[in-house]
Design an enzyme around this catalytic site. Sequence first.
Site, PDB file in Angstrom:
ATOM      1  N   GLU A  89     -10.027 -12.333  -4.446  1.00 15.65           N
ATOM      2  CA  GLU A  89     -10.832 -12.138  -5.643  1.00 15.65           C
ATOM      3  C   GLU A  89     -10.326 -10.971  -6.471  1.00 15.65           C
ATOM      4  OE1 GLU A  89     -14.911 -12.095  -4.388  1.00 15.65           O
ATOM      5  OE2 GLU A  89     -14.766 -14.171  -3.716  1.00 15.65           O
ATOM      6  N   CYS A 102     -10.597  -4.785 -10.736  1.00 16.96           N
ATOM      7  CA  CYS A 102     -10.635  -4.495  -9.307  1.00 16.96           C
ATOM      8  C   CYS A 102      -9.685  -5.491  -8.629  1.00 16.96           C
ATOM      9  CB  CYS A 102     -12.074  -4.655  -8.833  1.00 16.96           C
ATOM     10  SG  CYS A 102     -12.295  -4.306  -7.097  1.00 16.96           S
ATOM     11  N   CYS A 109      -9.157  -8.633   5.547  1.00 18.44           N
ATOM     12  CA  CYS A 109      -8.954  -7.212   5.840  1.00 18.44           C
ATOM     13  C   CYS A 109      -9.045  -7.010   7.348  1.00 18.44           C
ATOM     14  CB  CYS A 109     -10.027  -6.375   5.144  1.00 18.44           C
ATOM     15  SG  CYS A 109      -9.785  -4.599   5.317  1.00 18.44           S
ATOM     16  N   CYS A 113     -14.927  -3.228   8.813  1.00 11.28           N
ATOM     17  CA  CYS A 113     -16.070  -2.342   8.557  1.00 11.28           C
ATOM     18  C   CYS A 113     -17.360  -3.155   8.683  1.00 11.28           C
ATOM     19  CB  CYS A 113     -15.956  -1.706   7.171  1.00 11.28           C
ATOM     20  SG  CYS A 113     -14.529  -0.616   7.050  1.00 11.28           S
ATOM     21  N   CYS A 116     -19.259  -4.637   5.465  1.00 18.39           N
ATOM     22  CA  CYS A 116     -18.454  -5.215   4.389  1.00 18.39           C
ATOM     23  C   CYS A 116     -18.249  -6.713   4.592  1.00 18.39           C
ATOM     24  CB  CYS A 116     -17.104  -4.498   4.320  1.00 18.39           C
ATOM     25  SG  CYS A 116     -16.014  -5.171   3.051  1.00 18.39           S
ATOM     26  N   GLY A 161      -9.234  -6.070   1.085  1.00 14.29           N
ATOM     27  CA  GLY A 161      -8.112  -5.486   1.809  1.00 14.29           C
ATOM     28  C   GLY A 161      -8.105  -3.978   1.829  1.00 14.29           C
ATOM     29  N   GLU A 162      -7.296  -3.429   2.722  1.00 15.54           N
ATOM     30  CA  GLU A 162      -7.093  -1.985   2.818  1.00 15.54           C
ATOM     31  C   GLU A 162      -5.688  -1.720   2.242  1.00 15.54           C
ATOM     32  OE1 GLU A 162      -8.400   1.008   3.469  1.00 15.54           O
ATOM     33  OE2 GLU A 162      -6.365   1.769   3.234  1.00 15.54           O
ATOM     34  N   SER A 215     -13.247   6.297   1.300  1.00 19.68           N
ATOM     35  CA  SER A 215     -14.557   5.779   1.693  1.00 19.68           C
ATOM     36  C   SER A 215     -15.055   6.633   2.844  1.00 19.68           C
ATOM     37  CB  SER A 215     -14.430   4.316   2.126  1.00 19.68           C
ATOM     38  OG  SER A 215     -14.079   3.523   1.027  1.00 19.68           O
ATOM     39  N   LEU A 216     -15.932   7.596   2.548  1.00 14.91           N
ATOM     40  CA  LEU A 216     -16.349   8.560   3.584  1.00 14.91           C
ATOM     41  C   LEU A 216     -17.566   8.023   4.348  1.00 14.91           C
ATOM     42  CD1 LEU A 216     -16.332  12.412   3.122  1.00 14.91           C
ATOM     43  CD2 LEU A 216     -17.995  11.270   4.564  1.00 14.91           C
ATOM     44  N   ASN A 291     -24.805  -2.824  -1.045  1.00 17.00           N
ATOM     45  CA  ASN A 291     -25.047  -4.130  -1.677  1.00 17.00           C
ATOM     46  C   ASN A 291     -25.224  -5.171  -0.590  1.00 17.00           C
ATOM     47  OD1 ASN A 291     -24.638  -3.422  -4.478  1.00 17.00           O
ATOM     48  ND2 ASN A 291     -22.466  -3.202  -4.000  1.00 17.00           N
ATOM     49  N   CYS A 334     -19.185  -4.283  -4.878  1.00 14.00           N
ATOM     50  CA  CYS A 334     -18.453  -3.725  -3.746  1.00 14.00           C
ATOM     51  C   CYS A 334     -18.862  -4.378  -2.444  1.00 14.00           C
ATOM     52  CB  CYS A 334     -18.754  -2.249  -3.596  1.00 14.00           C
ATOM     53  SG  CYS A 334     -18.204  -1.259  -4.938  1.00 14.00           S
TER      54      CYS A 334
HETATM   55  N1  SAH Z   1     -10.439  -0.862   2.025  1.00 17.24           N
HETATM   56  C1  SAH Z   1     -10.608   0.054   0.937  1.00 17.24           C
HETATM   57  C2  SAH Z   1     -10.744  -0.670  -0.360  1.00 17.24           C
HETATM   58  C3  SAH Z   1     -12.034  -1.444  -0.551  1.00 17.24           C
HETATM   59  S1  SAH Z   1     -12.879  -0.547  -1.743  1.00 17.24           S
HETATM   60  C4  SAH Z   1     -11.782   0.971   1.233  1.00 17.24           C
HETATM   61  O1  SAH Z   1     -12.573   0.644   2.099  1.00 17.24           O
HETATM   62  O2  SAH Z   1     -11.890   2.024   0.628  1.00 17.24           O
HETATM   63  C5  SAH Z   1     -14.427  -1.157  -1.693  1.00 17.24           C
HETATM   64  C6  SAH Z   1     -15.487  -0.085  -1.597  1.00 17.24           C
HETATM   65  O3  SAH Z   1     -16.729  -0.775  -1.439  1.00 17.24           O
HETATM   66  C7  SAH Z   1     -15.319   0.779  -0.338  1.00 17.24           C
HETATM   67  O4  SAH Z   1     -15.765   2.084  -0.560  1.00 17.24           O
HETATM   68  C8  SAH Z   1     -16.249   0.068   0.619  1.00 17.24           C
HETATM   69  O5  SAH Z   1     -16.634   0.876   1.677  1.00 17.24           O
HETATM   70  C9  SAH Z   1     -17.395  -0.316  -0.275  1.00 17.24           C
HETATM   71  N2  SAH Z   1     -18.218  -1.383   0.267  1.00 17.24           N
HETATM   72  C10 SAH Z   1     -17.875  -2.329   1.143  1.00 17.24           C
HETATM   73  N3  SAH Z   1     -18.926  -3.121   1.439  1.00 17.24           N
HETATM   74  C11 SAH Z   1     -19.956  -2.667   0.704  1.00 17.24           C
HETATM   75  C12 SAH Z   1     -21.304  -3.093   0.539  1.00 17.24           C
HETATM   76  N4  SAH Z   1     -21.792  -4.153   1.174  1.00 17.24           N
HETATM   77  N5  SAH Z   1     -22.081  -2.390  -0.309  1.00 17.24           N
HETATM   78  C13 SAH Z   1     -21.578  -1.335  -0.996  1.00 17.24           C
HETATM   79  N6  SAH Z   1     -20.313  -0.909  -0.896  1.00 17.24           N
HETATM   80  C14 SAH Z   1     -19.513  -1.552  -0.062  1.00 17.24           C
END
Ligand code: SAH
Length: 346
Positions: A89, A102, A109, A113, A116, A161-162, A215-216, A291, A334
């Site tokens: 996407e 984006c 991925c 996580c 996600c 993806g990462e 992504s902390l 989300n 996200c």
């Molecule tokens: N793999 C990378 C790039 C993805 S960025 C990373 O994790 O940073 C997408 C962002 O959306 C990341 O910060 C991820 O943690 C966040 N994200 C993933 N699932 C989500 C969700 N269900 N609700 C809100 N943010 C989410």
Amino acid sequence: MKPSLYGNNLESLNHWLSSNGHSKNQGEVLFRYLFNGEKDNIRPQFSNKMLKDLEESFSKRLPIPSSTQTAKDGTIKFLMKMEDGEEVESVLIPFYKKYTLCISSQVGCAMNCDFCYTGTMGLKRNLKAGEIVGQYMYAVKYLRSLKSNEPLPNIVMMGMGEPLHNFDEVKRALEILTHEKSYALSPRQITLSTVGYLPGLKRWHEMPPVNLALSLHSPVKEIRDQLIPVNRGYPLPEVMEVLEAVPLHHRQVITYEYLLISGLTDRDEDAHKLAKILIGKKAMINLIPFNPYPGSAYKKPSTSDVVRFKSILVSYKLMTMVRTTKGDEILAACGQLKAKTQDPLQ
Ligand code: SAH
């Protein structure tokens, strides 16, 4: 399958030209024509032999959308089909007077996580540079078909993806997109987001100097381990140490994305602990309310919880923003990205 023509940077085009007996002088013209032809209105004269050789060596196919959905807030989600039928996407998000695209870096991925949607499909394969650049090329064409003078969109590497887990192809794609003879995007117009994948972060200096986002999501080890399993191998304190060494221009900051999950990461103590980690750093905190997606186990925080969490960070004078959710009605927000890979006829 032939490699994509759009995965070439100027050096590899020059290399291809000389090893196929063509004049290297044409490299720059060809590169400009591929990525900038429309804007410059260039109609270069290439020899028939060179065009035929190009055709034999490379695929000129761009990723094409198998579906396009537009949300009421203007967000446009493309499901982009690659040459082998895999889908990822790309999402165009309206932001003030222009769009941000984006972009996905992998089909699925491997980071798994827990919160996600993309993570639930596992890693199918890496995207090639041409497929990453192709997502941008397609989006620009699409926007310009709606409005001919639409400015070039900014980029966030925040799709499926990462990106640092596919370092070489992402690096090459960013080199192509920022090249002065191509789209000439400023690295400041691009932000790459990572879970803190240390093998890639340690090579950060090899990337064009784009903005970095981490992504902390939780300052508590056990909770971050649960949310982002790679934290067990690449723990946050080590990641922060590597980030500390990233050179930043005047006024440039690192973005820290922080996922607010009701009852898990949005407590007052989390905000205080997060502040302790980030105080004194050139940091911008981006709070992302969770989300939900079909089958997700976590809950999104209430607006008042978001406001309370933010106000604690602000009391430490930390620059903090709340990411407004865009495109959620079409599952384009996200963590909601997951291509419909199941064929309904099977
Ligand atoms: N793999 C990378 C790039 C993805 S960025 C990373 O994790 O940073 C997408 C962002 O959306 C990341 O910060 C991820 O943690 C966040 N994200 C993933 N699932 C989500 C969700 N269900 N609700 C809100 N943010 C989410």
